[in-house]
Design an enzyme around this catalytic site. Structure first.
Site, PDB file in Angstrom:
ATOM      1  N   CYS A   1       0.827  -1.209   0.095  1.00 32.24           N
ATOM      2  CA  CYS A   1      -0.049   0.016  -0.032  1.00 32.24           C
ATOM      3  C   CYS A   1       0.997   1.329   0.022  1.00 32.24           C
ATOM      4  O   CYS A   1       1.390   1.620  -1.196  1.00 32.24           O
ATOM      5  CB  CYS A   1      -0.921  -0.016   1.198  1.00 32.24           C
ATOM      6  SG  CYS A   1      -2.352   0.964   0.779  1.00 32.24           S
TER       7      CYS A   1
ATOM      8  N   HIS B   1      -3.542  -5.099   0.367  1.00 30.99           N
ATOM      9  CA  HIS B   1      -2.865  -5.675   1.662  1.00 30.99           C
ATOM     10  C   HIS B   1      -2.838  -7.212   1.384  1.00 30.99           C
ATOM     11  O   HIS B   1      -4.071  -7.650   2.022  1.00 30.99           O
ATOM     12  CB  HIS B   1      -3.706  -4.964   2.899  1.00 30.99           C
ATOM     13  CG  HIS B   1      -3.273  -3.618   3.171  1.00 30.99           C
ATOM     14  ND1 HIS B   1      -2.458  -3.110   3.837  1.00 30.99           N
ATOM     15  CD2 HIS B   1      -4.248  -2.748   2.788  1.00 30.99           C
ATOM     16  CE1 HIS B   1      -2.326  -1.732   4.110  1.00 30.99           C
ATOM     17  NE2 HIS B   1      -3.353  -1.504   3.078  1.00 30.99           N
TER      18      HIS B   1
ATOM     19  N   GLU C   1      -1.482  -9.344   3.099  1.00 29.75           N
ATOM     20  CA  GLU C   1      -1.081  -9.761   4.252  1.00 29.75           C
ATOM     21  C   GLU C   1      -2.549 -10.111   5.148  1.00 29.75           C
ATOM     22  O   GLU C   1      -2.431 -11.240   6.031  1.00 29.75           O
ATOM     23  CB  GLU C   1      -0.363  -8.848   5.394  1.00 29.75           C
ATOM     24  CG  GLU C   1      -1.253  -7.510   5.871  1.00 29.75           C
ATOM     25  CD  GLU C   1      -0.951  -6.417   4.956  1.00 29.75           C
ATOM     26  OE1 GLU C   1      -0.639  -6.797   3.698  1.00 29.75           O
ATOM     27  OE2 GLU C   1      -1.147  -5.189   5.401  1.00 29.75           O
TER      28      GLU C   1
HETATM   29  N1  GLN Z   1      -1.942   6.767   2.914  1.00 31.28           N
HETATM   30  C1  GLN Z   1      -2.068   5.944   1.795  1.00 31.28           C
HETATM   31  C2  GLN Z   1      -3.424   6.228   1.120  1.00 31.28           C
HETATM   32  O1  GLN Z   1      -4.276   6.416   1.722  1.00 31.28           O
HETATM   33  C3  GLN Z   1      -1.875   4.590   1.816  1.00 31.28           C
HETATM   34  C4  GLN Z   1      -3.033   3.733   2.947  1.00 31.28           C
HETATM   35  C5  GLN Z   1      -2.219   2.417   3.361  1.00 31.28           C
HETATM   36  O2  GLN Z   1      -1.136   2.318   3.580  1.00 31.28           O
HETATM   37  N2  GLN Z   1      -3.011   1.676   3.854  1.00 31.28           N
HETATM   38  O3  GLN Z   1      -3.726   5.807  -0.196  1.00 31.28           O
END
Ligand code: GLN
Length: 541
Positions: A388, A517, A519
């Site tokens: 992310c 994600h 994970e």
């Molecule tokens: N801050 C970034 C976004 O909102 C990444 C979010 C995250 O890593 N879950 O796109």
């Protein structure tokens, strides 16, 4: 089975005694006995969900398929039982009140006055029973957050008490308590647990089982003591000693026959015996000698003087699953991104790791340090997995240092950047402007098409995947051509909106960034393909 049974799990003495994994483990051992199990978490916060709570405050935000932003315990529920968490499995005080108030405004209480008791517990009960109905569960195991004796979870306990009086034989209570062994005394003490059991009695609830969390297994003498003072049978004080791996816990519970004891209290018989794979896993984990070291470059570590790894719980578990699968013991280190901003010489330490992960994150603190770390691992051929924010950092680094777009950034950090290679999604801009921040990110499962010939395509072994998301920003398609022509591979794209989901680099042992994600979907016996391949690369670095 026609009537579902309910098992409430509550905590005594102090927090962090492992109610979450105890709940997940109870679910696991009942499943292994051939029953359908659902797991429910009751969080006492007024927050509607965990999405608005700081990770150092509450641990990781676990995202479900349907986009629910839940407590991290739900991650363990999924990892242990494979039950997919949905909004229905996660209750907070805030949700319950919001629903009761909504109904009151709709005149659904027919002019009656709406009262804290019984209307709030009734709504809690309605939700728990509807999970049983929807999932067709034989058992619903419900974890009540917090510790008995505190004010905040009283209405959840009241709901549990009311369910017991309604269902009579269909409800059991498990108290997960802590039995200290004070260093100077050297002996396990039961008194705090006795108080906890009595405090629970004061809410009208009698524990059927006490899970005795301690450094060591509880002995016969102390089982007798708990039996005498807490109105349980000595064998219903279950040993729950500290373990090296949480995956030992279901195995330990089964050794103490907790599964059979629970079934017995409900007058049920085991229908299967399916814990074998887990027993083997627990044994395998202990036998692994070779190690692989992974560094996580993040910022959500510090609370006061202590380091808390809970903020990245699913990432840690996913690394473990992959490493165990490959026959390695993982060594995971926390690397504070801000240190690299203060002293870039410290980046050299990254070379001592098999692989580096930059996990999810928000806001500007630590961002420059993360970008420096990505630059270092890219140039030094250190396997990299970006999750992310970790993908976004990799794109920024590539834009700045390979495409020479000086000052490239995400508009999250610098809205005026000359090269907004990561930009806010249009609908998210509206959310931010209107301050609609709760449950408004791009959340939950979305499909992604994988490009042939990529690391990701090979790892997954399929062309279409679905992964869970939680973000407001994304790769700016205006820069896609430029980035690609400079050598960045777009390995995965969301087919509906043409959003970049995966980036990769060629001529590098392993460099993958994902907007989602992975994970959250890793399982102890079924590691996530990307983590598996990342850790595999790390073992040969
Ligand atoms: N801050 C970034 C976004 O909102 C990444 C979010 C995250 O890593 N879950 O796109």
């Amino acid at each position: 089975m026609a009537t579902p049974r309910y098992i409430f799990v509550c905590g005594g003495v102090m927090s962090s005694v492992g109610k979450g994994v105890a709940t997940a483990s109870i679910g696991k051992i009942l499943q292994a006995r051939g029953y359908r199990v659902s797991l429910v978490k009751c969080d006492m916060y007024v927050n509607i969900d965990a999405g608005t709570i700081r990770p150092t405050e509450h641990g990781e935000v676990f995202v479900g398929e349907d986009g629910i932003e839940a407590d991290q315990d739900m991650g363990n529920y999924e990892r242990f039982t494979d039950q997919i968490s949905t909004a229905a499995h996660y209750l907070t005080t805030g949700q319950v009140y919001a629903e009761v108030i909504r109904r009151e405004r709709n005149l659904e209480y027919d002019g009656e006055d709406v009262e804290v008791v019984p209307d709030i517990p009734n709504e809690i009960i309605r939700r728990i029973e509807s999970v049983a109905k929807k999932d067709k569960s034989d058992f619903v195991v419900i974890e009540i957050g917090g510790t008995v004796g505190e004010y905040q979870n009283v209405l959840f306990l009241e709901a549990a008490r009311m369910m017991k009086s309604r269902h009579k034989i269909g409800v059991l209570f498990v108290l997960v308590s802590y039995l200290p062994i004070p260093g100077k005394v050297g002996e396990m003490k039961t008194k705090p647990t006795q108080y906890a059991a009595r405090t629970l009695n004061a809410t009208g609830i009698q524990a059927d089982f006490i899970l005795c969390r301690s450094e060591q297994p509880i002995d016969a003498k102390r089982r007798e003591k708990l039996a005498l003072f807490c109105n349980i049978e000595p064998e219903d004080a279950i040993a729950a000693p500290d373990v090296d791996s949480i995956y030992d816990i279901p195995v330990n519970f089964a050794k103490d026959k907790l599964d059979l004891k629970i079934l017995n209290k409900f007058g049920l018989k085991p229908k299967a015996d399916r814990l074998g794979e887990w027993v083997r896993l627990a044994r395998k984990i202990k036998s692994l000698k070779k190690t692989v070291s992974i560094g996580i470059v993040g910022k959500y570590f510090n609370t006061g003087d202590f380091t808390l790894s809970d903020s990245y719980l699913s990432v840690i578990e996913a690394i473990k699953h992959a490493a165990w699968h490959l026959g390695f013991q993982p060594h995971i280190s926390w690397l504070d991104a801000e240190e690299y901003e203060k002293d870039p010489k410290k980046l050299r330490r990254l070379s001592s790791f098999g692989g580096i992960i930059v996990p999810g994150g928000f806001g500007s603190r630590g961002v420059e340090g993360k970008i420096l770390a990505v630059e270092y691992v890219r140039k030094h051929n250190i396997p990299y997995l970006g999750l992310c924010y970790g993908l976004q950092m990799a794109v920024i680094e590539f834009a700045r240092n390979v495409c020479k777009m000086k000052g490239a950034n995400t508009t999250e950090v610098n809205p005026k950047t000359p090269y907004p290679v990561i930009d806010v999604m249009p609908e998210q801009l509206t959310n931010i402007k209107k301050k609609k921040m709760g449950a408004s990110m791009r959340l939950g499962a979305y499909p992604c098409e994988l490009r042939p010939g990529t690391i990701s395509r090979k790892a997954y072994g399929t062309t279409r995947i679905s992964e869970r998301h939680r973000h407001r920003y994304e790769v700016n398609n205006d820069y896609r051509k430029l980035l690609e022509s400079a050598g960045l591979t777009i390995a995965g794209v969301n087919p509906e909106r043409d959003l970049v989901e995966i980036i990769e680099l060629k001529n590098h042992p392993f460099f993958v960034g994902v907007q989602f994600h992975p994970e959250f979907k890793s399982r102890p016996l079924d590691p996530h393909p990307l983590f598996r391949e990342f850790v595999r690369a790390a073992t040969s670095h």
